[in-house]
Design a protein around this motif. Structure first.
Motif, PDB file in Angstrom:
ATOM      1  N   TYR A 351       0.670  -1.273   0.030  1.00 39.40           N
ATOM      2  CA  TYR A 351       0.083   0.014  -0.151  1.00 39.40           C
ATOM      3  C   TYR A 351       0.856   1.195  -0.160  1.00 39.40           C
ATOM      4  O   TYR A 351       0.641   2.258  -0.626  1.00 39.40           O
ATOM      5  CB  TYR A 351      -0.970   0.092   1.263  1.00 39.40           C
ATOM      6  CG  TYR A 351      -2.453  -0.758   1.051  1.00 39.40           C
ATOM      7  CD1 TYR A 351      -2.353  -1.906   0.572  1.00 39.40           C
ATOM      8  CD2 TYR A 351      -3.268  -0.434   1.419  1.00 39.40           C
ATOM      9  CE1 TYR A 351      -3.444  -2.593   0.165  1.00 39.40           C
ATOM     10  CE2 TYR A 351      -4.368  -0.888   1.474  1.00 39.40           C
ATOM     11  CZ  TYR A 351      -4.567  -2.130   0.677  1.00 39.40           C
ATOM     12  OH  TYR A 351      -5.766  -2.842   0.597  1.00 39.40           O
ATOM     13  N   ALA A 354       2.182   2.148  -3.200  1.00 39.25           N
ATOM     14  CA  ALA A 354       1.382   2.910  -4.502  1.00 39.25           C
ATOM     15  C   ALA A 354       1.584   4.569  -4.341  1.00 39.25           C
ATOM     16  O   ALA A 354       1.151   5.195  -5.036  1.00 39.25           O
ATOM     17  CB  ALA A 354      -0.004   2.617  -3.702  1.00 39.25           C
ATOM     18  N   GLY A 357       3.809   6.110  -6.803  1.00 42.55           N
ATOM     19  CA  GLY A 357       3.476   5.980  -8.246  1.00 42.55           C
ATOM     20  C   GLY A 357       3.415   7.368  -8.618  1.00 42.55           C
ATOM     21  O   GLY A 357       3.196   8.408  -8.009  1.00 42.55           O
ATOM     22  N   ALA A 361      -1.380   6.859 -11.904  1.00 34.32           N
ATOM     23  CA  ALA A 361      -1.013   5.414 -11.745  1.00 34.32           C
ATOM     24  C   ALA A 361      -0.136   4.861 -13.317  1.00 34.32           C
ATOM     25  O   ALA A 361      -0.386   3.776 -13.729  1.00 34.32           O
ATOM     26  CB  ALA A 361      -2.075   4.679 -11.649  1.00 34.32           C
ATOM     27  N   ALA A 396       4.848   0.349  -7.879  1.00 30.81           N
ATOM     28  CA  ALA A 396       4.069   1.532  -7.410  1.00 30.81           C
ATOM     29  C   ALA A 396       2.911   1.747  -8.308  1.00 30.81           C
ATOM     30  O   ALA A 396       1.669   2.098  -7.550  1.00 30.81           O
ATOM     31  CB  ALA A 396       4.962   2.626  -7.254  1.00 30.81           C
ATOM     32  N   ASN A 397       3.192   1.968  -9.409  1.00 34.64           N
ATOM     33  CA  ASN A 397       1.739   2.154 -10.451  1.00 34.64           C
ATOM     34  C   ASN A 397       0.913   1.044 -10.395  1.00 34.64           C
ATOM     35  O   ASN A 397      -0.486   1.244 -10.388  1.00 34.64           O
ATOM     36  CB  ASN A 397       2.210   2.527 -11.813  1.00 34.64           C
ATOM     37  CG  ASN A 397       2.900   3.895 -11.759  1.00 34.64           C
ATOM     38  OD1 ASN A 397       2.347   4.855 -11.086  1.00 34.64           O
ATOM     39  ND2 ASN A 397       3.715   4.266 -12.616  1.00 34.64           N
ATOM     40  N   MET A 399       0.303  -1.269  -7.848  1.00 29.70           N
ATOM     41  CA  MET A 399      -0.907  -1.170  -6.563  1.00 29.70           C
ATOM     42  C   MET A 399      -1.433   0.218  -6.761  1.00 29.70           C
ATOM     43  O   MET A 399      -2.498   0.120  -6.175  1.00 29.70           O
ATOM     44  CB  MET A 399       0.525  -0.799  -5.455  1.00 29.70           C
ATOM     45  CG  MET A 399       0.885  -2.187  -5.201  1.00 29.70           C
ATOM     46  SD  MET A 399      -0.257  -3.733  -5.176  1.00 29.70           S
ATOM     47  CE  MET A 399      -1.187  -3.175  -3.786  1.00 29.70           C
ATOM     48  N   ARG A 400      -1.181   1.321  -7.091  1.00 27.54           N
ATOM     49  CA  ARG A 400      -1.808   2.553  -7.240  1.00 27.54           C
ATOM     50  C   ARG A 400      -2.967   2.600  -8.020  1.00 27.54           C
ATOM     51  O   ARG A 400      -4.172   2.899  -7.520  1.00 27.54           O
ATOM     52  CB  ARG A 400      -0.875   3.828  -7.756  1.00 27.54           C
ATOM     53  CG  ARG A 400      -1.568   5.134  -7.456  1.00 27.54           C
ATOM     54  CD  ARG A 400      -0.594   6.275  -7.796  1.00 27.54           C
ATOM     55  NE  ARG A 400      -1.100   7.495  -7.514  1.00 27.54           N
ATOM     56  CZ  ARG A 400      -0.987   8.235  -6.529  1.00 27.54           C
ATOM     57  NH1 ARG A 400      -0.400   7.650  -5.344  1.00 27.54           N
ATOM     58  NH2 ARG A 400      -1.588   9.514  -6.538  1.00 27.54           N
ATOM     59  N   SER A 401      -2.723   1.565  -8.997  1.00 25.26           N
ATOM     60  CA  SER A 401      -4.046   1.356 -10.043  1.00 25.26           C
ATOM     61  C   SER A 401      -5.076   0.622  -9.478  1.00 25.26           C
ATOM     62  O   SER A 401      -6.320   1.010  -9.603  1.00 25.26           O
ATOM     63  CB  SER A 401      -3.574   0.956 -11.369  1.00 25.26           C
ATOM     64  OG  SER A 401      -3.420  -0.473 -11.298  1.00 25.26           O
TER      65      SER A 401
END
Length: 532
Positions: A351, A354, A357, A361, A396-397, A399-401
């Motif tokens: 988390y 994220a 990111g 995302a 990172a992206n 998880m962010r998405s």
């Protein structure tokens, strides 16, 4: 402290709240200061049987008994006493759905949960009839669809309720619902806090040609507001809840409520211009309105607080289920590499990643549609991840998405309230599993809604604590003391709270993601049609 709690337990100066969530049945016992002193949980999952999302009656009772026993065992271990008396009990559950019983109190068809998107015709026709939005998951939509489908069981219906109402009925003999829960069964008249009589008459006239042996008002539960007594635990009910036989009968119960109402209570957001977002298996925002909306919006439910004030709900069927599944994949990978990672640490690490990111995302796109999604008009769902060849594909992206898409469908509904209806909000209170990792879910949601998001130290307690507070209010309120005043002055006055305000780059980034999300719905549609 231990002695004081022990004395409270022995004297019955506690309150028990039990909530039936989508993936967990949780029991929370609170003391005289409304603080949790013991809890117990039972994990469960719905089943997809004959194209219906359901839970069996056996699973319902095994689950609540297991949850209660684990809470009682914790009490015995920590305080050295068994539970015999409780000041009050309250039950909460997943709102909506369909549990229909005959005159012998037998369930006529398997419990149809809120997750079923099988009532589109009924939803459309009733919305037109009432000029009031009737979502697919509402109990009345399920009933009307069963009539339209000419299902045999309809003529045998004697009582219609929800899972919270069912449990309460079996333990007290009382066929009642709290007004918040009732508002997801059938529209409420805000003036008298009861089912809308004129709409009941419209419904009865509309189905008259079917010559059913019942009228709608005779099969619906009685509606009660927060603070009213909703019956007492019977001898049979005590044995059903506590299989050890130690729990005594005669305990008062507060009106059974839905998870939306208990979420409002657990976040002290029952006053106007307040709102809360509950994020778990599903995601929904509850905004207490100052006035009626200007028109009917199919994406927005109108329900009530447990005291009967009008609330706009932006509800999405899917939130963290697919996200949790991806975290499970990372756990499998860690185990395969010989690394045993604590699950809380795994969630926390991914988390927090994220937050590193790109604001939008990185061009990635995902849909966590484990089931259908009414907000975007999908009767079925297919979890989906997609990206363009020039996207910035990083952990990172990624998880962010997935955190973005957990709020994606709900965001569509919130945009209607905030941008079209100009609803005013001072802040949003967040609660549920996605907010347990400090700061992450808050930051994402603040960017999504462009509103400050606060989380209290009790955010993880959720609806079981919320329904316990409603039980506490029932037995401890002073004369003419409102629920809002009780919560503000006696529950949350010393509560630690952390607030995160939206950052411009996060607001802009989420808006770019949502443009991609809306355009990509055709990809999700193709997956539903072609991936079986």
């Amino acid at each position: 402290m231990v002695f004081e709690v022990k004395e409270a337990i022995q004297n019955g100066n506690t309150v028990l709240g039990i909530e039936f969530g989508s993936t967990r049945i949780k029991s929370v016992l609170i003391d005289e200061n409304n603080a949790p002193i013991a809890s117990g949980g039972h994990d469960w999952e719905n089943s997809y049987v004959n194209n219906i999302w359901t839970y069996s009656v056996d699973d319902i009772w095994k689950g609540v008994q297991d949850s209660y026993q684990k809470m009682a065992a914790e009490v015995k271990e920590q305080y050295g006493v068994s539970i015999q008396k409780i000041g009050a009990i309250g039950f909460s559950g997943m709102m909506h759905g369909y549990m229909a019983f005959d005159q012998q109190d037998e369930l006529l068809v398997p419990f149809r949960t809120w997750r079923n998107n099988i009532t589109e015709q009924a939803s459309t026709e009733l919305t037109e009839l009432f000029q009031y939005n009737i979502p697919q998951r509402w109990s009345i939509a399920h009933l009307y669809q069963a009539i339209l489908n000419k299902e045999e069981h309809v003529s045998s219906i004697n009582f219609l309720t929800t899972i919270a109402g069912y449990i309460h009925w079996k333990l007290t003999g009382k066929k009642v619902l709290g007004v918040g829960e009732a508002s997801g069964v059938f529209p409420i008249d805000i003036n008298n806090k009861q089912f809308n009589d004129s709409m009941i008459n419209q419904f009865n006239e509309n189905v008259a040609s079917n010559q059913l042996p019942w009228s709608l008002e005779n099969i619906l539960p009685e509606v009660l507001v927060a603070g009213e007594n909703a019956g007492e635990l019977t001898v049979a009910g005590a044995k059903l809840l506590d299989v050890s036989g130690e729990l005594q009968a005669g305990i008062p119960l507060c009106p059974p409520e839905g998870d939306a109402g208990t979420g409002m209570v657990a976040t002290n957001s029952v006053a106007k211009r307040t709102g809360n977002v509950s994020a778990g298996t599903s995601a929904f925002a509850m905004i207490v309105l100052e006035k009626d909306l200007s028109k009917v919006h199919p994406e927005i439910d109108l329900v009530t607080t447990p005291t009967g004030n009008l609330v706009a709900m932006a509800h999405s069927n899917n939130c963290t289920s697919d996200l949790n599944a991806w975290v499970g994949i990372f756990e499998e990978f860690s185990n395969a590499m010989g690394i045993n990672v604590d699950k809380d640490k795994l969630f926390g690490t991914l988390y927090h990643k994220a937050l590193e990111g790109d604001a939008d995302a990185g061009g990635l796109l995902s849909y966590g549609y484990l089931s259908g999604e009414h907000m975007t008009h999908f009767e079925e769902g297919r979890p989906l991840f997609a990206r363009s060849s020039d996207s910035n594909f990083t952990l990172a992206n990624f998880m962010r998405s997935h955190l973005f898409t957990a709020f994606g469908a709900m965001k569509i509904g919130m945009d209607i309230l905030l941008k079209e209806e100009n609803v005013k909000l001072d802040e949003i209170l967040g609660h549920g599993g996605v907010f347990k990792t400090e700061g992450v879910g808050q930051s994402i949601l603040a960017g999504a809604l462009n509103v400050p998001v606060s989380v209290m130290e009790t955010a993880g307690e959720g609806g079981a604590w919320g329904i316990a507070l409603l039980g506490s209010y029932m037995i401890n309120k002073e004369e003419n003391e409102s629920l809002d005043d009780y919560l503000t002055n006696k529950v949350f006055a010393s509560q630690a709270i952390k607030t995160i305000s939206p950052e411009a780059k996060d607001v802009e980034g989420f808006e770019r993601f949502m443009e991609r999300y809306k355009k990509g719905l055709s990809i999700e549609r193709a997956a539903v049609e072609n991936l079986q």
